[in-house]
Design a protein around this motif. Structure first.
Motif, PDB file in Angstrom:
ATOM      1  N   LEU A 118       0.825  -1.210   0.000  1.00 29.43           N
ATOM      2  CA  LEU A 118       0.000   0.000   0.000  1.00 29.43           C
ATOM      3  C   LEU A 118       0.858   1.258   0.000  1.00 29.43           C
ATOM      4  CD1 LEU A 118      -2.821  -1.088   2.460  1.00 29.43           C
ATOM      5  CD2 LEU A 118      -2.965  -0.856  -0.028  1.00 29.43           C
ATOM      6  N   ASN A 119       1.924   1.254   0.774  1.00 30.74           N
ATOM      7  CA  ASN A 119       2.827   2.411   0.782  1.00 30.74           C
ATOM      8  C   ASN A 119       3.444   2.642  -0.592  1.00 30.74           C
ATOM      9  OD1 ASN A 119       2.368   3.050   3.460  1.00 30.74           O
ATOM     10  ND2 ASN A 119       4.093   1.829   4.197  1.00 30.74           N
ATOM     11  N   SER A 120       3.812   1.563  -1.268  1.00 27.69           N
ATOM     12  CA  SER A 120       4.381   1.661  -2.604  1.00 27.69           C
ATOM     13  C   SER A 120       3.360   2.229  -3.589  1.00 27.69           C
ATOM     14  CB  SER A 120       4.861   0.291  -3.075  1.00 27.69           C
ATOM     15  OG  SER A 120       5.339   0.359  -4.388  1.00 27.69           O
ATOM     16  N   LEU A 121       2.135   1.746  -3.517  1.00 25.45           N
ATOM     17  CA  LEU A 121       1.081   2.258  -4.406  1.00 25.45           C
ATOM     18  C   LEU A 121       0.813   3.733  -4.163  1.00 25.45           C
ATOM     19  CD1 LEU A 121      -1.456  -0.703  -4.361  1.00 25.45           C
ATOM     20  CD2 LEU A 121      -0.056   0.067  -6.289  1.00 25.45           C
ATOM     21  N   LEU A 122       0.778   4.138  -2.916  1.00 23.76           N
ATOM     22  CA  LEU A 122       0.572   5.547  -2.593  1.00 23.76           C
ATOM     23  C   LEU A 122       1.707   6.409  -3.122  1.00 23.76           C
ATOM     24  CD1 LEU A 122      -0.856   5.288   1.026  1.00 23.76           C
ATOM     25  CD2 LEU A 122      -2.083   5.983  -1.043  1.00 23.76           C
ATOM     26  N   GLY A 160       3.032  10.433  -9.847  1.00 27.75           N
ATOM     27  CA  GLY A 160       2.465  10.449 -11.188  1.00 27.75           C
ATOM     28  C   GLY A 160       2.897   9.288 -12.052  1.00 27.75           C
ATOM     29  N   VAL A 161       3.280   8.193 -11.452  1.00 25.11           N
ATOM     30  CA  VAL A 161       3.755   7.047 -12.223  1.00 25.11           C
ATOM     31  C   VAL A 161       2.670   6.538 -13.168  1.00 25.11           C
ATOM     32  CG1 VAL A 161       4.527   4.642 -12.045  1.00 25.11           C
ATOM     33  CG2 VAL A 161       5.500   6.375 -10.559  1.00 25.11           C
ATOM     34  N   LYS A 162       1.450   6.528 -12.704  1.00 23.72           N
ATOM     35  CA  LYS A 162       0.352   6.037 -13.544  1.00 23.72           C
ATOM     36  C   LYS A 162       0.238   6.868 -14.826  1.00 23.72           C
ATOM     37  CE  LYS A 162      -4.501   4.820 -13.365  1.00 23.72           C
ATOM     38  NZ  LYS A 162      -5.713   4.781 -12.553  1.00 23.72           N
ATOM     39  N   GLU A 163       0.346   8.173 -14.702  1.00 25.67           N
ATOM     40  CA  GLU A 163       0.271   9.044 -15.872  1.00 25.67           C
ATOM     41  C   GLU A 163       1.456   8.826 -16.809  1.00 25.67           C
ATOM     42  OE1 GLU A 163      -0.110  10.254 -12.724  1.00 25.67           O
ATOM     43  OE2 GLU A 163      -2.266  10.626 -12.766  1.00 25.67           O
ATOM     44  N   LYS A 164       2.622   8.628 -16.241  1.00 24.65           N
ATOM     45  CA  LYS A 164       3.819   8.398 -17.061  1.00 24.65           C
ATOM     46  C   LYS A 164       3.727   7.075 -17.803  1.00 24.65           C
ATOM     47  CE  LYS A 164       6.566  11.244 -14.086  1.00 24.65           C
ATOM     48  NZ  LYS A 164       7.277  11.241 -12.827  1.00 24.65           N
ATOM     49  N   ARG A 165       3.206   6.064 -17.124  1.00 21.94           N
ATOM     50  CA  ARG A 165       3.043   4.760 -17.776  1.00 21.94           C
ATOM     51  C   ARG A 165       2.031   4.852 -18.907  1.00 21.94           C
ATOM     52  NH1 ARG A 165       3.187   1.123 -12.275  1.00 21.94           N
ATOM     53  NH2 ARG A 165       5.454   1.086 -12.118  1.00 21.94           N
TER      54      ARG A 165
END
Length: 98
Positions: A9-13, A19-24
């Motif tokens: 959970l800490n990693s996901l947060l 903004g990793v999701k946007e970069k991916r």
């Protein structure tokens, strides 16, 4: 209370904060531009932690060719799309492309 899911959970947060999701998503949408038409359908890029771009290829010959001949070009193009500081290195892996 710290449980077994706390590190996950800490990693996901952390990913959401940076903004990793946007970069991916950006990487996926511009993959053809990064790889070129000859290779984009035979590869898949995954942005991993700490600036590593993992390029999955459909076979070992392609992974070798891309790593030996085009690694620098792929790195430049990926940095142009995602930002100079976002990609630190590229690794090539063999696997099923979907």
């Amino acid at each position: 209370m710290v449980g077994p899911l706390t590190p996950v959970l800490n990693s996901l947060l952390q990913d959401l904060k940076t903004g990793v999701k946007e970069k991916r998503s950006l990487l996926e949408s511009r993959w053809a531009e990064i790889m070129g038409s000859a290779y984009s359908g035979r590869t898949k890029g995954i942005l991993q932690r700490e600036g590593t771009l993992c390029v999955w290829t459909e076979d070992s010959v392609l992974a070798y060719e891309l790593g030996r001949k085009y690694q620098g070009t792929i790195l430049q193009r990926a940095r142009r799309v995602l930002g100079e500081d976002e990609i630190k290195k590229i690794i090539f892996r063999v696997g099923e492309i979907r």
